[in-house]
Enzyme design. Structure first.
Site, PDB file in Angstrom:
ATOM      1  CB  ILE A 204      -0.911   0.021   1.253  1.00 25.28           C
ATOM      2  CG1 ILE A 204      -1.800  -1.222   1.318  1.00 25.28           C
ATOM      3  CG2 ILE A 204      -1.754   1.295   1.277  1.00 25.28           C
ATOM      4  CD1 ILE A 204      -2.845  -1.317   0.223  1.00 25.28           C
ATOM      5  CG  HIS A 205       2.676   2.915  -3.358  1.00 28.44           C
ATOM      6  ND1 HIS A 205       2.109   1.846  -4.017  1.00 28.44           N
ATOM      7  CD2 HIS A 205       2.909   3.849  -4.300  1.00 28.44           C
ATOM      8  CE1 HIS A 205       2.021   2.132  -5.305  1.00 28.44           C
ATOM      9  NE2 HIS A 205       2.488   3.340  -5.505  1.00 28.44           N
ATOM     10  NE  ARG A 206      -1.840   3.356  -7.350  1.00 26.56           N
ATOM     11  CZ  ARG A 206      -1.266   3.880  -8.438  1.00 26.56           C
ATOM     12  NH1 ARG A 206      -1.139   5.184  -8.545  1.00 26.56           N
ATOM     13  NH2 ARG A 206      -0.825   3.100  -9.404  1.00 26.56           N
ATOM     14  NE  ARG A 237       4.438   9.683   0.177  1.00 25.51           N
ATOM     15  CZ  ARG A 237       3.159   9.365   0.180  1.00 25.51           C
ATOM     16  NH1 ARG A 237       2.801   8.084   0.202  1.00 25.51           N
ATOM     17  NH2 ARG A 237       2.224  10.287   0.163  1.00 25.51           N
ATOM     18  CG  ASP A 278      -1.935   1.334  -3.059  1.00 26.42           C
ATOM     19  OD1 ASP A 278      -0.802   0.852  -3.298  1.00 26.42           O
ATOM     20  OD2 ASP A 278      -2.114   2.219  -2.195  1.00 26.42           O
TER      21      ASP A 278
END
Length: 360
Positions: A204-206, A237, A278
């Site tokens: 998950i990064h968006r 991040r 994602d």
């Protein structure tokens, strides 16, 4: 002929590998520029080593920052790089800030630009990636489309004359790596004490899932409530965002883990019961590996993965749980992303479009 490839993020490094191999085989000079958009070693340096690309010729070291700061820093640095090398083509990949910065810099210097993975559309204008890919397509001189759907999107925007269907270069490298790792167990299983088919892999990064602390907490809670262990390959991040907001990424079924090298990721995906992501790249990789995927978004550019039943879109905790635990999709022989030889077509098309008399 000289090509300058500009890359900056993990999916682009994967796509770069078969292009580099095909360019060398064709006797093309290939200069690799790494913007430094992804600067964590597991998301950057390890890919160049593992995929046999070698060290980048130029490393800009841009690092993190807001979209404006990051893109502006790349633009300022790339002008000098292109002026030094004066390539026949600047080749840009996908939909990141590195992509649009390189395209803008090159076209303003009257250097031809080719866009690999052209024509993808989510039709969600809140996504930074959507603006990047649309602007790049309209600026570029040659649009290298991975699928027939992408070709149709470009035609709808009046760009058919610049478009060529080449297939998806990620298919090239994925098939090669799949065959290498398929016969040996994933190191992740031994490390975490997992069994084949007894866990899920998640990324998950968006921004829409991570920037809002309420949303990030909701997604983490949803993954933590699933019926099997969920290994979250956490982007630095995301780790930083979670820490800043006091969100625990290891909770319930959820196990936060550092990012994996590409071959290890593919091995982990192959042994898993399913993928939750994602990421555009991992959705497609899941399909090519025939591993069920649940995508935590409201839309996808890779619509073929959904129409063929191997991917479902999910937003709420209930939708995520339903997607992950759904029956295994029906097997399919469809190959919307090509035959594993897209990179050879890309290089041949660049040679042809540059007017090489030896190319038909």
């Amino acid at each position: 002929m000289k090509i300058v490839s500009v890359v900056g993020a993990r999916p682009q490094f994967v796509k770069l590998a078969p292009i580099h191999k095909a360019a060398l085989a064709a006797g093309v000079e290939h200069v690799i520029v790494h913007t430094g958009q992804h600067y964590d070693p597991m998301l950057s340096d390890v890919f160049f080593d593992e995929l046999g690309i070698g060290a980048p010729d130029v490393h800009l070291g841009v690092g993190s920052g807001s979209h404006g700061v990051q893109t502006g820093a790349m633009l300022a640095a790339l002008d000098a790089v292109f002026d030094e090398h004066r390539p026949d083509w600047v080749l840009v990949y996908g939909d990141t800030n590195s992509t649009v910065a390189a395209a803008l810099s090159a076209v303003k210097m009257h250097i031809p630009v080719a866009h690999l993975e052209a024509g993808l559309r989510s039709f969600n204008r809140r996504m930074p990636e959507e603006h990047n890919r649309v602007m790049t397509d309209h600026a570029a001189d040659l649009l290298l489309a991975p699928t027939q759907v992408a070709v149709e999107h470009l035609a709808d925007e009046g760009l058919a004359a610049r478009t060529v269907l080449v297939g998806d270069v990620m298919t090239d490298v994925l098939f090669e790596v799949r065959d290498e790792v398929g016969s040996r167990p994933s190191p992740l299983l031994e490390e975490l004490g997992l069994q084949p088919g007894g866990y899920y892999v998640a990324t998950i990064h968006r921004a829409e899932n991570t920037d809002d602390p309420t949303r990030l907490a909701e997604v983490a809670s949803a993954l933590g409530g699933l019926d099997k262990p969920v290994v979250l390959l956490a982007h630095p991040r995301v780790v930083a965002k979670a820490a800043a907001h006091g969100i625990t990424l290891t909770q319930g079924s959820l196990i936060a883990h550092q990012s994996l090298a590409y071959a290890e990721l593919i091995a982990a995906a192959l042994s898993s019961a399913g993928i939750v992501t994602d990421s555009g790249g991992l959705q497609k990789e899941a399909f090519l590996l025939r591993v069920p995927c649940t995508t935590v978004r409201t839309e996808t550019e890779w619509v073929e993965t959904v129409s063929l039943g191997w991917n479902v879109l999910a937003n709420t905790a209930e939708e995520i749980a339903a997607g992950v635990t759904r029956p295994r999709p029906t097997d399919t022989a469809e190959a919307p992303y090509g035959d594993g030889h897209a990179a050879d077509r890309v290089v041949a098309e660049l040679l042809r479009a540059a007017g090489d008399p030896g190319v038909a």
